[in-house]
Design a protein around this motif. Structure first.
Motif, PDB file in Angstrom:
ATOM      1  N   ALA A  91     -75.671   6.634  62.965  1.00 18.16           N
ATOM      2  CA  ALA A  91     -75.753   5.513  63.856  1.00 18.16           C
ATOM      3  C   ALA A  91     -75.805   4.024  63.371  1.00 18.16           C
ATOM      4  N   ILE A  92     -76.828   4.142  62.521  1.00 21.98           N
ATOM      5  CA  ILE A  92     -77.360   2.613  61.834  1.00 21.98           C
ATOM      6  C   ILE A  92     -76.348   2.484  60.794  1.00 21.98           C
ATOM      7  N   ARG A  93     -75.819   3.534  59.955  1.00 27.14           N
ATOM      8  CA  ARG A  93     -74.949   2.873  58.804  1.00 27.14           C
ATOM      9  C   ARG A  93     -73.514   2.565  59.585  1.00 27.14           C
ATOM     10  N   SER A  94     -73.126   3.253  60.538  1.00 21.45           N
ATOM     11  CA  SER A  94     -71.883   2.864  61.402  1.00 21.45           C
ATOM     12  C   SER A  94     -71.920   1.251  61.758  1.00 21.45           C
ATOM     13  N   ALA A  95     -73.238   0.718  62.154  1.00 23.20           N
ATOM     14  CA  ALA A  95     -73.325  -0.470  62.505  1.00 23.20           C
ATOM     15  C   ALA A  95     -73.367  -1.299  61.547  1.00 23.20           C
ATOM     16  N   VAL A  96     -73.834  -1.150  60.492  1.00 27.78           N
ATOM     17  CA  VAL A  96     -73.735  -1.863  59.140  1.00 27.78           C
ATOM     18  C   VAL A  96     -72.134  -2.028  58.511  1.00 27.78           C
ATOM     19  N   ARG A  97     -71.629  -0.832  58.625  1.00 31.14           N
ATOM     20  CA  ARG A  97     -70.238  -0.813  58.256  1.00 31.14           C
ATOM     21  C   ARG A  97     -69.519  -1.633  59.106  1.00 31.14           C
ATOM     22  N   GLU A  98     -69.596  -1.711  60.542  1.00 26.44           N
ATOM     23  CA  GLU A  98     -68.873  -2.599  61.412  1.00 26.44           C
ATOM     24  C   GLU A  98     -69.360  -4.030  60.921  1.00 26.44           C
ATOM     25  N   MET A  99     -70.459  -4.273  60.946  1.00 24.25           N
ATOM     26  CA  MET A  99     -70.962  -5.722  60.546  1.00 24.25           C
ATOM     27  C   MET A  99     -70.250  -6.265  59.285  1.00 24.25           C
ATOM     28  N   LEU A 100     -70.308  -5.396  58.347  1.00 29.36           N
ATOM     29  CA  LEU A 100     -69.675  -5.908  56.966  1.00 29.36           C
ATOM     30  C   LEU A 100     -68.142  -6.154  57.343  1.00 29.36           C
ATOM     31  N   ALA A 101     -67.394  -5.199  58.043  1.00 33.72           N
ATOM     32  CA  ALA A 101     -65.950  -5.465  58.188  1.00 33.72           C
ATOM     33  C   ALA A 101     -65.887  -6.533  59.045  1.00 33.72           C
ATOM     34  N   GLU A 102     -66.458  -6.752  59.909  1.00 28.45           N
ATOM     35  CA  GLU A 102     -66.413  -8.241  60.776  1.00 28.45           C
ATOM     36  C   GLU A 102     -66.505  -9.325  59.975  1.00 28.45           C
TER      37      GLU A 102
END
Length: 64
Positions: free
Chosen positions: A31-42
């Motif tokens: 879940a945290i890895r997914s949030a980091v991926r979203e943050m980086l993509a944004e």
């Protein structure tokens, strides 16, 4: 992968654990890895937009 230790407010961890319990994520780490991926993509998308407009980036993932 590297291990990272961080402090997260209890309420946010409880929300992450709820997402794990409902099956949205297999575990807290994912879940945290997914949030980091979203943050980086944004951020990547914001950088591209700011190159066009030269404006300031607004981070929608940051909480005050």
């Amino acid at each position: 992968m590297e291990r990272v230790t961080l402090r997260i407010p209890k309420q946010q961890i409880e929300e992450v654990e709820q997402m794990v319990e409902t099956g949205e994520y297999p575990n807290r780490s994912e879940a945290i890895r997914s949030a980091v991926r979203e943050m980086l993509a944004e951020q990547d998308g914001s950088e591209r937009a700011s190159e066009k407009s030269k404006g300031k980036r607004k981070r929608t993932w940051a909480r005050a």
